[in-house]
Design an enzyme around this catalytic site. Structure first.
Site, PDB file in Angstrom:
ATOM      1  N   GLY A 126       0.822  -1.200   0.000  1.00  0.00           N
ATOM      2  CA  GLY A 126       0.000   0.000   0.000  1.00  0.00           C
ATOM      3  C   GLY A 126       0.857   1.251   0.000  1.00  0.00           C
ATOM      4  NE  ARG A 150       5.026   8.607   2.443  1.00  0.00           N
ATOM      5  CZ  ARG A 150       5.577   9.074   1.338  1.00  0.00           C
ATOM      6  NH1 ARG A 150       6.096   8.239   0.463  1.00  0.00           N
ATOM      7  NH2 ARG A 150       5.603  10.365   1.104  1.00  0.00           N
ATOM      8  N   GLY A 155       6.432   0.783   2.523  1.00  0.00           N
ATOM      9  CA  GLY A 155       7.836   0.409   2.483  1.00  0.00           C
ATOM     10  C   GLY A 155       8.193  -0.423   1.267  1.00  0.00           C
ATOM     11  CE  LYS A 156       3.722   0.586  -3.610  1.00  0.00           C
ATOM     12  NZ  LYS A 156       3.361   1.618  -2.615  1.00  0.00           N
ATOM     13  CB  THR A 207       5.521   4.789 -14.371  1.00  0.00           C
ATOM     14  OG1 THR A 207       5.092   4.645 -13.012  1.00  0.00           O
ATOM     15  CG2 THR A 207       6.221   3.523 -14.851  1.00  0.00           C
ATOM     16  CG  HIS A 242      10.679   7.367  -4.774  1.00  0.00           C
ATOM     17  ND1 HIS A 242      10.551   6.008  -4.856  1.00  0.00           N
ATOM     18  CD2 HIS A 242       9.559   7.813  -4.147  1.00  0.00           C
ATOM     19  CE1 HIS A 242       9.409   5.639  -4.290  1.00  0.00           C
ATOM     20  NE2 HIS A 242       8.791   6.713  -3.865  1.00  0.00           N
TER      21      HIS A 242
END
Length: 170
Positions: free
Chosen positions: A8, A10, A12-13, A33, A48
């Site tokens: 989902g 935030r 941590g993915k 993207t 990021h």
């Protein structure tokens, strides 16, 4: 190896996915993207960017993701794609059903034939309530089906929640 990382907002993915590809000894290309439409999105992109190693190559492509993967298809290449939920949003906002179908199929073909290491990041949309508007429901349907198709094409699938990885397929 092909690895799908789900989670989902935030969860941590992204950090987990980046750590998976960082351990690789191949040249890394980060495929983004997102499109920056406002200051809040610019802040997310900046977060990021600062987290990524400067040695990683960056390609920004909001729509033609399959073309990018095809151009990077090499056994010595490591690629992270961040993320499929933004890519799907970009395609749905075009309001071009033919382009949507074409890009989805081309993407699945590109993932299936990819020879390098590939880490795909996507949002898990199946854990919330049914949205009230048609576009939000369509987004959930399209991304949920894409996630299922990607899970079939990848060697590993990991769900990340609260920064903790839960292997779903290994």
């Amino acid at each position: 190896m092909k690895h799908l990382v789900l989670g989902g907002v935030r969860s941590g993915k992204s950090a987990f996915a980046e750590a998976q590809i960082a351990d690789n000894h191949k040249a890394v290309c980060y495929v983004a993207t997102s499109q920056v439409w406002d200051d809040e999105m610019a802040s997310r992109v900046q977060l990021h960017q600062t987290r990524r190693p400067s040695s990683w190559r960056l390609i920004e492509e909001p729509l033609a993701l399959a073309d990018v993967l095809d151009s990077l298809n090499d056994p010595q290449q490591a690629v992270i794609v961040e993320c499929f939920s933004l890519w799907m949003t970009n395609l749905l906002c075009l309001e071009d059903e033919e382009r949507l179908a074409q890009e989805k199929q081309a993407l699945l073909d590109a993932v299936a034939s990819f020879q390098g290491d590939l880490v795909l990041v996507s949002s898990e949309v199946g854990l919330g309530i049914m949205p009230m508007n048609a576009l939000a429901r369509r987004f959930g349907d399209e991304l949920g089906l894409m996630n299922q198709a990607l899970a079939k094409l990848t060697d590993r699938v990991t769900f990340v929640a609260a920064g903790l990885p839960l292997p779903l397929k290994s």
